[in-house]
Enzyme design. Structure first.
Site, PDB file in Angstrom:
ATOM      1  N   HIS A 157       0.840  -1.224   0.000  1.00  0.00           N
ATOM      2  CA  HIS A 157       0.000   0.000   0.000  1.00  0.00           C
ATOM      3  C   HIS A 157       0.864   1.258   0.000  1.00  0.00           C
ATOM      4  O   HIS A 157       0.432   2.308   0.463  1.00  0.00           O
ATOM      5  CB  HIS A 157      -0.947   0.032   1.205  1.00  0.00           C
ATOM      6  N   SER A 278      15.003  21.439 -17.123  1.00  0.00           N
ATOM      7  CA  SER A 278      13.830  22.276 -17.341  1.00  0.00           C
ATOM      8  C   SER A 278      14.261  23.556 -18.040  1.00  0.00           C
ATOM      9  O   SER A 278      15.345  24.079 -17.781  1.00  0.00           O
ATOM     10  CB  SER A 278      13.173  22.606 -15.999  1.00  0.00           C
ATOM     11  N   LYS A 284      16.379  21.718 -12.075  1.00  0.00           N
ATOM     12  CA  LYS A 284      15.648  20.469 -12.314  1.00  0.00           C
ATOM     13  C   LYS A 284      16.467  19.385 -13.013  1.00  0.00           C
ATOM     14  O   LYS A 284      17.275  19.667 -13.881  1.00  0.00           O
ATOM     15  CB  LYS A 284      14.389  20.732 -13.154  1.00  0.00           C
ATOM     16  N   GLU A 291       9.375   8.324 -17.024  1.00  0.00           N
ATOM     17  CA  GLU A 291       8.034   8.868 -17.295  1.00  0.00           C
ATOM     18  C   GLU A 291       7.528   8.440 -18.672  1.00  0.00           C
ATOM     19  O   GLU A 291       6.343   8.149 -18.850  1.00  0.00           O
ATOM     20  CB  GLU A 291       8.065  10.387 -17.193  1.00  0.00           C
TER      21      GLU A 291
END
Ligand code: ARG
Length: 459
Positions: A157, A278, A284, A291
């Protein structure tokens, strides 16, 4: 003669919009090599069975080979206005040998031709894919071997559950990929059956030798029913399903790497070679490969649904709907071909942070089950032990400390069965090394698992 393979009965030209709608050359041109390969086998067989003279067959074979070579090194081009790859190749042949080219299509239809091409194409694609999957399996294996002493919080979980070895976690992905590899080997068997000789749908009145063609093309068998041969796309569904499942596996570890590389976890650092920056925020470093793996999973699951939807309710035998099978399959092939090497690089170069992982197990109550098992060894039924340790946890939470710092007297106030040695089972190392069952997370069991994994890889 009309440039169309079927122009004879038509007196009106095809509408431009329909021409465009109908044309599959823009995507089926990638099967050019397979289309010619199948034509070569068909032409040779026509010569052997006397359907064509050996001179005719020989000439067709010779020129098809010239066309195959010419296409491969860009000395010959397909006519972009052709309807599909089959018409385009036949037109090239006609340019070279005139009317004799028209004999190649004896006993054959584009219906059995197209699905033969697709099977040959997919077989090649699987043969390219299998080593890429194996490469990724070896990367997971190697990272597991390097990280046999690293302890990680194990989650259920997404809550800290019980401590585990990082190697054990990585090997879970090895096994998913091992199943994927075997699944693609199975799919290859479904792919590797010959439709050619089914002709349009009913078979042929020429004495075609289908077994001979199958042998030439390396197919394991001849599809026994001509209707099934031209309309079956199960192999394409199986392939796309296997691809979707592989991507689902990749998306799961991708998700973990995305979480683990966030500041909150700090469990891993992805290499700069597999991350991006970024345009606005200078600090970043984004986990794009992970992804994209997660994102492309949806795309390939879509390919599968696309294919299933095309097939639903299709009456026998060939229907033009089936032209829609190819782009879904090609998209799944392309997605995996592009993703797998980048993904392997990401896993091969990710830097694990054992200190952060270890630190995350402190004060997280993840050895509470050990304490319950301790009471069980003292003769208390597990349900009761579970309840007592629940009280221990409550006690610690109320005092704002973890399990590992609880004084023995506090334990003994909850149950007199707790002795001095109870404290020893609260350590994460002890918890991990006690899970010695087959498939468990103790080092000895993980090392057994690595041996077994190696055996699987070798077969
Ligand atoms: N382009 C077609 C396809 O991809 C080839 C088969 C065409 N057959 C036909 N009867 N029109 O399925």
């Amino acid at each position: 003669m009309s440039s169309k393979l079927w122009g004879g009965r038509f007196s009106q030209a095809t509408h431009g919009a329909v021409e465009q709608l109908n044309r599959s050359l823009p995507f089926d041109r990638r099967m050019a090599a397979q289309d010619i390969k199948a034509s070569l086998a068909h032409a040779e067989m026509l010569g052997e069975t006397g359907v064509l003279s050996s001179e005719e067959s020989g000439r067709i074979v010779q020129e098809l080979q010239v066309i195959a070579d010419g296409l491969q090194n860009n000395r010959i081009e397909l006519d972009p206005k052709a309807e599909d790859i089959h018409s385009a190749v036949e037109a090239l042949l006609r340019d070279r040998i005139g009317a004799l080219a028209g004999k190649l299509h004896t006993g054959r239809s584009r219906n059995d031709q197209v699905v033969t091409d697709l099977r040959l194409y997919l077989r090649d694609a699987i043969d390219d894919l299998l080593p890429a999957i194996e490469r990724l399996e070896r990367v997971f294996m190697q990272r597991a071997e390097e990280n046999q002493s690293v302890i990680l919080p194990g989650y259920t979980h997404l809550q800290h559950a019980q401590p585990i070895l990082l190697a054990h976690h990585l090997l879970a992905y090895f096994w998913m990929l091992e199943r994927d590899r075997r699944r693609f080997q199975q799919v290859r068997k479904s792919v590797n059956e010959l439709p050619l000789g089914a002709a349009a749908l009913a078979g042929s009145s020429f004495p075609l030798d289908r077994k001979r063609v199958a042998e030439r093309l390396g197919f394991d068998s001849v599809i026994p029913n001509s209707l099934d041969a031209v309309s079956d796309r199960d192999f394409a569904v199986e392939f796309t399903a296997a691809a979707a499942l592989l991507l689902i596996h990749l998306s799961r570890f991708a998700e973990e790497l995305i979480l683990w590389s966030s500041a909150e976890f700090g469990f891993v650092e992805l290499s700069e070679a597999v991350t991006t920056g970024s345009s606005m925020m200078p600090q970043k470093k984004n986990p794009d490969v992970a992804e994209l793996a997660r994102g492309k999973c949806g795309r390939v699951a879509g390919d599968l649904v696309n294919l299933l939807s095309v097939l639903k309710g299709l009456p026998l035998a060939y229907n033009k709907d089936l032209q829609e099978d190819k782009e879904a399959v090609f998209d799944a092939v392309d997605t995996l071909a592009m993703l797998l090497p980048a993904y392997a690089e990401m896993v091969a170069t990710v830097r694990f942070n054992p200190e952060r992982m270890r630190a995350a197990t402190q004060g997280d109550f993840s050895t509470a089950t050990e304490l319950a098992d301790y009471l069980v060894r003292k003769g208390i039924p597990f349900r009761e032990a579970h309840h007592l340790v629940g009280q221990v946890v409550r006690h610690c939470l109320d005092r704002g400390h973890g399990l590992e710092t609880i004084p023995l007297v506090d334990l003994q106030n909850i149950s007199p069965k707790f002795d001095e040695d109870a404290v020893a089972c609260l350590g994460v190392e002890a918890a991990v090394s006690s899970k010695t069952t087959e498939g468990g997370t103790a080092l000895s069991a993980v090392q057994q698992q690595i041996l077994l994994a190696r055996q699987y890889l070798e077969t």
